[in-house]
Design a protein around this motif. Structure first.
Motif, mmCIF file in Angstrom:
data_model
loop_
_atom_site.group_PDB
_atom_site.id
_atom_site.type_symbol
_atom_site.label_atom_id
_atom_site.label_comp_id
_atom_site.label_asym_id
_atom_site.label_seq_id
_atom_site.Cartn_x
_atom_site.Cartn_y
_atom_site.Cartn_z
ATOM 1 N N LEU A 36 37.899 34.140 34.291
ATOM 2 C CA LEU A 36 37.247 35.946 34.702
ATOM 3 C C LEU A 36 36.210 35.552 32.962
ATOM 4 C CD1 LEU A 36 39.406 38.345 36.103
ATOM 5 C CD2 LEU A 36 37.512 37.505 36.814
ATOM 6 N N THR A 37 36.841 35.707 31.714
ATOM 7 C CA THR A 37 36.156 35.704 30.315
ATOM 8 C C THR A 37 34.772 35.192 30.211
ATOM 9 O OG1 THR A 37 38.077 35.944 29.031
ATOM 10 C CG2 THR A 37 36.556 35.239 28.230
ATOM 11 N N ARG A 38 34.823 33.041 31.166
ATOM 12 C CA ARG A 38 34.223 32.796 31.582
ATOM 13 C C ARG A 38 32.658 33.933 31.923
ATOM 14 N NH1 ARG A 38 37.534 28.867 31.734
ATOM 15 N NH2 ARG A 38 37.564 28.970 33.924
ATOM 16 N N SER A 39 32.186 34.611 32.835
ATOM 17 C CA SER A 39 31.812 35.150 33.181
ATOM 18 C C SER A 39 31.640 37.129 32.124
ATOM 19 C CB SER A 39 32.451 36.137 34.354
ATOM 20 O OG SER A 39 32.394 34.564 35.607
ATOM 21 N N ASN A 40 32.108 36.944 31.362
ATOM 22 C CA ASN A 40 31.897 38.298 30.230
ATOM 23 C C ASN A 40 32.599 39.507 31.054
ATOM 24 O OD1 ASN A 40 30.516 36.712 28.903
ATOM 25 N ND2 ASN A 40 28.458 37.159 29.265
ATOM 26 N N ILE A 41 33.985 38.899 32.339
ATOM 27 C CA ILE A 41 34.657 39.814 32.473
ATOM 28 C C ILE A 41 35.853 40.233 31.752
ATOM 29 C CG2 ILE A 41 35.823 41.381 34.685
ATOM 30 C CD1 ILE A 41 33.618 39.466 36.245
ATOM 31 N N VAL A 42 35.939 41.095 31.334
ATOM 32 C CA VAL A 42 37.967 41.332 30.427
ATOM 33 C C VAL A 42 38.676 42.276 31.360
ATOM 34 C CG1 VAL A 42 37.289 40.626 28.093
ATOM 35 C CG2 VAL A 42 36.841 43.189 28.631
ATOM 36 N N ILE A 43 39.559 42.337 30.925
ATOM 37 C CA ILE A 43 40.611 44.024 32.086
ATOM 38 C C ILE A 43 41.266 44.282 30.667
ATOM 39 C CG2 ILE A 43 42.292 44.188 33.402
ATOM 40 C CD1 ILE A 43 41.605 41.834 35.626
ATOM 41 N N ARG A 44 41.260 45.478 30.660
ATOM 42 C CA ARG A 44 42.117 46.199 29.926
ATOM 43 C C ARG A 44 42.788 47.866 30.681
ATOM 44 N NH1 ARG A 44 39.043 51.012 29.080
ATOM 45 N NH2 ARG A 44 36.627 50.891 29.357
ATOM 46 N N LYS A 45 43.259 48.345 29.348
ATOM 47 C CA LYS A 45 43.613 49.580 29.427
ATOM 48 C C LYS A 45 43.440 50.096 29.561
ATOM 49 C CE LYS A 45 48.796 47.907 27.700
ATOM 50 N NZ LYS A 45 49.326 48.594 26.946
ATOM 51 N N ILE A 68 32.108 48.898 33.479
ATOM 52 C CA ILE A 68 32.957 48.906 35.171
ATOM 53 C C ILE A 68 32.805 48.181 35.922
ATOM 54 C CG2 ILE A 68 35.178 50.055 35.938
ATOM 55 C CD1 ILE A 68 34.864 49.904 32.819
ATOM 56 N N VAL A 69 33.639 47.345 36.453
ATOM 57 C CA VAL A 69 32.992 46.432 38.086
ATOM 58 C C VAL A 69 34.257 46.687 38.759
ATOM 59 C CG1 VAL A 69 31.221 45.192 36.981
ATOM 60 C CG2 VAL A 69 33.569 43.988 37.177
ATOM 61 N N GLY A 70 35.494 48.164 38.454
ATOM 62 C CA GLY A 70 36.497 47.517 39.122
ATOM 63 C C GLY A 70 37.729 48.255 38.137
ATOM 64 N N PHE A 71 38.928 48.746 39.080
ATOM 65 C CA PHE A 71 39.895 49.117 38.217
ATOM 66 C C PHE A 71 41.614 49.569 39.131
ATOM 67 C CE2 PHE A 71 38.168 52.675 41.166
ATOM 68 C CZ PHE A 71 39.256 53.657 40.777
ATOM 69 N N LEU A 127 48.348 52.851 44.094
ATOM 70 C CA LEU A 127 47.447 53.906 44.818
ATOM 71 C C LEU A 127 46.177 53.425 44.389
ATOM 72 C CD1 LEU A 127 47.426 56.718 45.335
ATOM 73 C CD2 LEU A 127 46.672 57.574 42.873
ATOM 74 N N LEU A 128 45.414 53.408 43.725
ATOM 75 C CA LEU A 128 43.577 52.189 43.818
ATOM 76 C C LEU A 128 43.802 51.533 43.539
ATOM 77 C CD1 LEU A 128 42.328 55.974 43.275
ATOM 78 C CD2 LEU A 128 42.387 55.129 45.371
ATOM 79 N N LEU A 129 43.135 50.146 44.313
ATOM 80 C CA LEU A 129 42.509 49.132 43.571
ATOM 81 C C LEU A 129 41.199 48.875 43.864
ATOM 82 C CD1 LEU A 129 44.711 46.258 42.782
ATOM 83 C CD2 LEU A 129 42.417 45.789 43.670
ATOM 84 N N GLY A 130 40.038 48.999 43.345
ATOM 85 C CA GLY A 130 38.280 47.976 44.065
ATOM 86 C C GLY A 130 38.080 47.566 42.724
ATOM 87 N N VAL A 131 37.258 47.116 43.852
ATOM 88 C CA VAL A 131 35.954 46.194 43.052
ATOM 89 C C VAL A 131 34.377 46.182 44.088
ATOM 90 C CG1 VAL A 131 35.250 43.955 42.463
ATOM 91 C CG2 VAL A 131 38.025 44.561 42.346
ATOM 92 N N VAL A 132 33.729 46.564 42.794
ATOM 93 C CA VAL A 132 32.390 46.994 43.306
ATOM 94 C C VAL A 132 31.791 45.264 44.248
ATOM 95 C CG1 VAL A 132 31.792 48.299 42.116
ATOM 96 C CG2 VAL A 132 31.631 46.384 41.744
ATOM 97 N N ASP A 133 30.938 45.638 44.949
ATOM 98 C CA ASP A 133 30.179 44.363 45.775
ATOM 99 C C ASP A 133 29.451 43.718 44.279
ATOM 100 O OD1 ASP A 133 30.475 45.061 48.389
ATOM 101 O OD2 ASP A 133 29.010 46.004 48.805
ATOM 102 N N GLY A 134 29.604 42.617 45.361
ATOM 103 C CA GLY A 134 29.429 41.269 43.911
ATOM 104 C C GLY A 134 29.974 41.013 43.261
ATOM 105 N N TYR A 135 31.399 41.279 43.166
ATOM 106 C CA TYR A 135 32.346 40.860 42.072
ATOM 107 C C TYR A 135 33.504 40.789 42.612
ATOM 108 C CZ TYR A 135 29.361 42.369 38.243
ATOM 109 O OH TYR A 135 28.847 42.954 37.483
ATOM 110 N N ARG A 136 33.639 40.805 44.319
ATOM 111 C CA ARG A 136 34.732 41.159 45.199
ATOM 112 C C ARG A 136 34.967 38.873 44.930
ATOM 113 N NH1 ARG A 136 33.603 45.268 49.328
ATOM 114 N NH2 ARG A 136 33.758 47.242 47.819
ATOM 115 N N MET A 142 36.422 37.290 42.782
ATOM 116 C CA MET A 142 35.921 36.462 41.518
ATOM 117 C C MET A 142 37.548 36.013 40.714
ATOM 118 S SD MET A 142 32.768 38.309 40.219
ATOM 119 C CE MET A 142 32.907 37.121 39.041
ATOM 120 N N GLY A 143 38.332 36.893 41.452
ATOM 121 C CA GLY A 143 39.826 36.679 40.682
ATOM 122 C C GLY A 143 40.606 37.943 40.392
ATOM 123 N N ILE A 144 39.196 39.140 40.084
ATOM 124 C CA ILE A 144 39.293 39.954 39.658
ATOM 125 C C ILE A 144 40.765 40.676 39.798
ATOM 126 C CG2 ILE A 144 38.451 42.869 39.020
ATOM 127 C CD1 ILE A 144 36.014 41.548 38.542
#
Length: 374
Positions: free
Chosen positions: A194-203, A263-266, A306-315, A317-319
């Motif tokens: 994901l980092t190669r697409s500049n996507i990071v996951i954080r708290k 933010i593209v997912g959470f 409770l919730l897990l969502g990723v916006v269109d265009g980012y699904r 990808m492994g998020i």
């Protein structure tokens, strides 16, 4: 003689909120809702729902004894956004008596008909963003946080009153050591990809909660816009809910996927606060309920995803897998014993199959019903 009273003052509202405590006083699985939270939710001016929509609550009496309750709900935002003309019923509780159930349901139906609504859908407490649906399978334990609970006979009461299935919802259970933690083990590799697409996951940054919540709101309303009957929350509704969730939230279970600051997912899992609420008599925080809430929160052994969502265009990808993996890692680190993933639509294979593949056990089912009012 059975009769209906429309709730019109604070005292009657208190009786409306308290009725389930009497109905379920012998049921070890019943979890009382907090009185103050229910009171605010049902009081115009307290909850932002009332700014765009309306409801009327009713109590059923047999002589002087309360035997049931219901709310008739007109959710204008739901109808406008979905292009429908639905009415809802919610907060439905009733003794095991068809006459009483019919009296309640017909009273609510007449209120909805007066507002020229075409269908009656429920149980839904305002919208599918709130507690909704009827428990139809899995009565062997208490509900987890923010999930409904009812006696098995409710389904028969509603079906005999002319209601039929609209959609079923699922709840999956994971127990410690009894799930596939492959996604947890692959987290590092997934994060590197994901980092190669500049996507990071954080708290979530709790110190900047207001700004974080605003970004999550945008993703939430986008990610769920195709779900059955979904209605985006207004800014005030989301802030109201976020404020409540903040009180029980664990930052280790609230994760944001971000690309270049956007933010593209959470994912959000919350501690199963019902482990504490079940011990708070009649949902009252005073004199001892608040102490229990504050001192026993750290002893909670389960979570609700409770919730897990990723916006269109980012699904795809492994998020999603990465978010699940990080939640599993936190679950393992805290030595928790169970997790529930809920709820999902019965026919949503895109979500249900991956949950089953990592060891989720389908252990409860819920149903939303409907009836034509014409």
């Amino acid at each position: 003689m059975k009769h209906i009273v429309a709730v019109s003052d604070k005292k009657q509202l208190g009786k409306f909120i308290d009725f389930p405590h009497e109905l379920y006083k012998a049921d070890a699985n019943y979890v009382p809702e907090l009185f103050i939270a229910q009171q605010d939710m049902l009081t115009p001016g307290k909850h932002p729902f009332h700014k765009h929509s309306s409801l009327q609550t009713f109590l059923a009496y047999d002589g002087e004894r309360i035997v049931g309750r219901i709310a008739a709900i007109q959710n204008n935002n739901h109808n406008t956004i979905n292009g429908v003309n639905d009415g809802f019923f919610g907060f439905f509780d009733c003794i095991n008596d068809q006459e009483t159930a019919d009296l309640l349901l017909n009273t609510a139906a007449n209120w909805l008909k007066e507002r020229k609504l075409d269908t009656m859908v429920g149980p839904v407490n305002f919208s599918t963003n709130d507690i909704c649906a009827l428990l139809i399978e899995g009565f062997d334990g208490p509900p987890v946080a923010m999930m409904p609970y009812n006696a098995p006979y409710y389904l028969s009461l509603l079906e005999k009153a002319g209601f039929h299935k609209k959609v079923d919802l699922r709840a999956y259970r994971f127990t410690a050591g009894n799930y596939n933690d492959r996604s947890s083990k692959l987290v590092t590799a997934l994060q590197e990809r994901l980092t190669r697409s500049n996507i990071v996951i954080r708290k979530i940054n709790v110190k900047n909660f207001k700004q974080e919540a605003a970004a999550i709101r945008e993703v939430y309303n986008k990610a769920w816009d195709k779900n059955l009957g979904f209605v985006p929350m207004t800014n005030e509704e989301f802030d109201y809910t976020a404020k409540d969730l903040k009180m029980i939230m664990d930052p280790d279970f609230c994760l944001l996927a971000e690309q270049d600051g956007k933010i593209v997912g959470f994912a959000l899992a919350v501690p199963d606060i019902n482990q504490v609420l079940i011990k708070i008599k009649r949902g009252r925080l005073f004199p001892t309920g608040l102490y229990k809430l504050l001192t026993q929160k750290s002893k909670i052994q389960g979570i609700r995803i409770l919730l897990l969502g990723v916006v269109d265009g980012y699904r795809k990808m492994g998020i999603e897998a990465c978010l699940y993996g990080l939640i599993i890692q936190a679950f393992q680190k805290k030595k928790m014993t169970y997790a529930e993933a809920s709820w999902t639509l019965d026919h949503n294979d895109l979500i249900n199959k991956p949950i089953e593949q990592i060891g989720g056990e389908l252990y409860r089912k819920y149903r939303i019903l409907e009836k034509n009012l014409n």
